[in-house]
Design a protein around this motif. Sequence first.
Motif, PDB file in Angstrom:
ATOM      1  N   SER A  78       0.747  -1.007  -0.101  1.00 55.30           N
ATOM      2  CA  SER A  78       0.115  -0.038  -0.012  1.00 55.30           C
ATOM      3  C   SER A  78       0.684   1.105   0.167  1.00 55.30           C
ATOM      4  O   SER A  78       0.568   2.254  -0.845  1.00 55.30           O
ATOM      5  N   GLU A 173      -4.838   3.546   1.243  1.00 52.60           N
ATOM      6  CA  GLU A 173      -3.409   3.898   1.025  1.00 52.60           C
ATOM      7  C   GLU A 173      -3.062   4.782   1.904  1.00 52.60           C
ATOM      8  O   GLU A 173      -3.834   5.183   2.781  1.00 52.60           O
ATOM      9  N   CYS A 184      -4.037   4.152   5.167  1.00 50.16           N
ATOM     10  CA  CYS A 184      -4.072   2.868   5.141  1.00 50.16           C
ATOM     11  C   CYS A 184      -4.196   2.253   6.641  1.00 50.16           C
ATOM     12  O   CYS A 184      -4.103   1.283   6.979  1.00 50.16           O
TER      13      CYS A 184
END
Length: 203
Positions: A78, A173, A184
Amino acid sequence: MVFSKDCKSMAGEENNLVEILDGNNPIDMAKYITYVSAPQAGAIATFSGTTRDTFEGKTVVELRYEAYVPMAIRCIKSICSSARSSWNLHSIAVVHRLGTVPVGETSVFIAVSAVHRADALDACKFLIDELKASVPIWKKEVYTNGEVWKENSEFKERRLELGKKDGICGRGEVQVKAHNGKTCCRAKVKVDDKEMGDISINK
């Protein structure tokens, strides 16, 4: 043992190599530099995090790392995606050791290639900062006169910023103050069996 996720360009996928090394395997930095090297890349930026011999006046013998590997790999992936959304990058390689890392040896290594050096340098700094702030990898410092589990200061700060109990990555993210990514980090994360399919284990 190597836990890895390699998204080497197939059908437009990103060139990312993410690995967690288990069993006290040393990091072969040349391998990751070779992975990110390309004729179109005019710059390769790297970061090597090594075990130092002192901390606040105490003599450090070694560091010991543990991780929840499926989530750690997903988290790093991510972070790589967030870096690509902010900088024009060719390839990214991120590797972290688990187990014992003696003084002078490398525990984490990052290599980033790009057409221009500014993108490679900025992304490399972002990747290590975000890894320390949000990836579920835990460190024990072993001294000559004792040992203690340590939490990265970046991890604590991120947790306080979010007002959450955990500073670990979830499904979105990474949020960067200077950029427009999504966070994230989640207080609770459910890991299902499908996510384990992202991870290959090589002995």
